[in-house]
Enzyme design. Structure first.
Site, mmCIF file in Angstrom:
data_model
loop_
_atom_site.group_PDB
_atom_site.id
_atom_site.type_symbol
_atom_site.label_atom_id
_atom_site.label_comp_id
_atom_site.label_asym_id
_atom_site.label_seq_id
_atom_site.Cartn_x
_atom_site.Cartn_y
_atom_site.Cartn_z
ATOM 1 C CG HIS A 19 40.253 32.196 47.847
ATOM 2 N ND1 HIS A 19 40.753 32.024 46.306
ATOM 3 C CD2 HIS A 19 38.777 33.285 47.548
ATOM 4 C CE1 HIS A 19 40.054 33.406 45.676
ATOM 5 N NE2 HIS A 19 38.867 33.718 46.053
ATOM 6 C CG HIS A 59 36.699 37.714 48.278
ATOM 7 N ND1 HIS A 59 38.066 38.376 47.978
ATOM 8 C CD2 HIS A 59 36.853 36.629 47.419
ATOM 9 C CE1 HIS A 59 37.841 38.002 46.741
ATOM 10 N NE2 HIS A 59 37.859 36.647 46.653
ATOM 11 C CG HIS A 70 40.228 36.020 42.711
ATOM 12 N ND1 HIS A 70 41.834 35.785 43.202
ATOM 13 C CD2 HIS A 70 39.617 36.014 42.725
ATOM 14 C CE1 HIS A 70 40.683 36.191 44.215
ATOM 15 N NE2 HIS A 70 39.491 36.082 44.308
ATOM 16 C CG HIS A 86 37.857 30.933 40.994
ATOM 17 N ND1 HIS A 86 36.594 30.567 40.993
ATOM 18 C CD2 HIS A 86 38.594 32.668 40.622
ATOM 19 C CE1 HIS A 86 36.544 32.734 42.117
ATOM 20 N NE2 HIS A 86 37.303 32.984 41.547
HETATM 21 ZN ZN LIG Z 1 38.379 35.371 45.111
#
Ligand SMILES: [Zn+2]
Length: 407
Positions: A56, A58, A206, A238
């Site tokens: 995970h 970005h 998410h 998360h």
């Molecule tokens: Zn993220």
């Protein structure tokens, strides 16, 4: 043989092994392998692990922390600040930063990543298209799965629904979603499933990123997963809200998650930074309850999420550092816990990402990392140098370090 690795430690209970690599595959693992190899690596008892799997991250919004600070340190301001910056991104800008982030990951032994690549009407596909281009460009160095990610919500940001379909047409590997930043929540989840089914792709949400458990939607995600026959194809990142639940409320959720075969990516570097900002004393950890989920049988992964932006203003693209952070934060340092941590950045995320032929075994892909440590249990806590990184049977990174004591 293309590569012969001599005397590597691949497990705690076996002898040191020799590993032969040819045409991108592990072809032999034996106590002693003789013969000619183009490249000979003497591991001398050091630990060899499969390539790290960053499940995970970005890439498109990495390395922008110095442009506009998140002064409150809250999730709300992180989203606001990044929302202001995104329309200023150019393709060249995204490419330069994403490449830097990729090099950090590669240097530290990462051979596979899943990157959430976002788009919305304000920035269009600037970041998304650039990441899709890098996926091709870096294919011999690191495998990249791209998630079509609607960070600003699908219904909240009008025009995003159509862009979700466009992103899938452009070749996204995974359908993303963010139920906590959109409404109506259930319709958001339903739409993500609808798109995933249309393109026959996995899903990555998410999910429930809050300090408390009010209005969580993980149970709905599980039920929907089962209803749609999507077991084993849904991941969530998360999931900090579950840390706010007492055992009797958490247990039935874990049961449901197991039934749906949901994988979880805990993101401690981000969640510790953004979470519990309203706590004035006895500040909560606000991190996924890793132990409870692991003990309940959930496939647990640890991941980076962001490198140096409003969500996470630090980070070096090193999954071993993330795992080291998780050890004290999630109480994973005990004798029975420590051996469960390395799999959270290797085999567990490989399973979540559906990677084929991953791991150390005959016939598996030769994606490997030689660590400068001699005990498997020290693989995280030493934060060892990654001496050799091997991808598709080729050495992609070599680390040499000299330390002089002048006394
Ligand atoms: Zn993220």
């Amino acid at each position: 043989m293309d590569i012969l690795i001599k005397k590597a430690r691949i497990s705690n209970d076996e002898n040191l092994k020799d590993i032969a690599i040819k045409d991108g595959k592990i072809i032999k693992i034996e106590d002693n392998i003789e013969g000619e190899a183009l490249r000979l690596i003497n591991a001398d008892g050091r630990v060899l692990i499969p390539g790290l799997v960053e499940s995970h991250i970005h890439l498109d919004k990495a390395l922008i922390a110095d442009r506009l600070p998140n002064k409150s340190g809250t999730l709300k301001e992180a989203i606001e600040v990044t929302g202001k910056l995104k329309p200023t991104f150019t393709k060249e800008d995204v490419e330069e930063r994403a490449k830097k982030a990729l090099m950090m990951l590669v240097k530290n032994g990462t051979t596979h990543i899943r990157t959430h690549s976002e788009f919305d009407p304000s920035q269009g596909f600037t970041g998304f298209e650039t990441v899709m281009k890098l996926k091709k460009e870096f294919k011999d160095i690191i495998d990249i799965q791209v998630v079509a990610f609607p960070q600003e919500g699908i219904f909240k940001a009008e025009g995003t629904e159509e862009m979700m379909y466009q992103a899938m047409e452009m070749g996204a590997d995974v359908v993303g979603g963010i139920p906590y930043n959109d409404h109506p929540t259930k319709e958001h989840i339903d739409l993500v499933f609808e798109i995933a089914k249309k393109y026959d792709k996995p899903i990555d949400f998410h999910q429930d990123f809050k300090d408390d458990a009010d209005g969580i939607s993980i149970e709905y995600v599980c039920k929907k997963t089962i209803e749609e026959g999507y077991q084993g194809r849904v991941s969530v990142g998360h999931l900090t809200s579950l840390a706010a639940l007492p055992k009797e409320k958490l247990e039935p959720i874990i049961e449901l998650m197991n039934e749906a075969q949901i994988s979880v990516m805990s993101l401690p570097a981000t969640d510790l930074h953004l979470g519990a900002r309203n706590d004035e004393y006895n500040v909560r950890r606000a991190v996924t309850p890793v132990r409870a989920l692991r003990d309940g049988g959930v496939n647990m992964c640890l991941a980076t999420n962001n490198i140096r932006n409003a969500f996470t203003p630090y980070g070096n693209g090193d999954l071993i550092q993330i795992a080291m952070l998780a050890i004290p934060v999630s109480h994973l340092g005990g004798a029975d816990d420590l051996p469960t941590v390395l799999p959270m950045i290797t085999t567990n995320p490989a399973k979540a990402l559906g990677l084929k032929d991953y791991g150390i075994g005959v016939g598996k892909n030769a994606d490997l990392v030689l660590l400068d440590t001699k005990a498997l249990n020290d693989a995280i806590i030493d934060i060892p140098d990654r001496l050799f990184v091997i991808k598709n049977g080729k050495v992609t990174v070599e680390t040499e370090k000299t330390i002089k004591f002048n006394f």
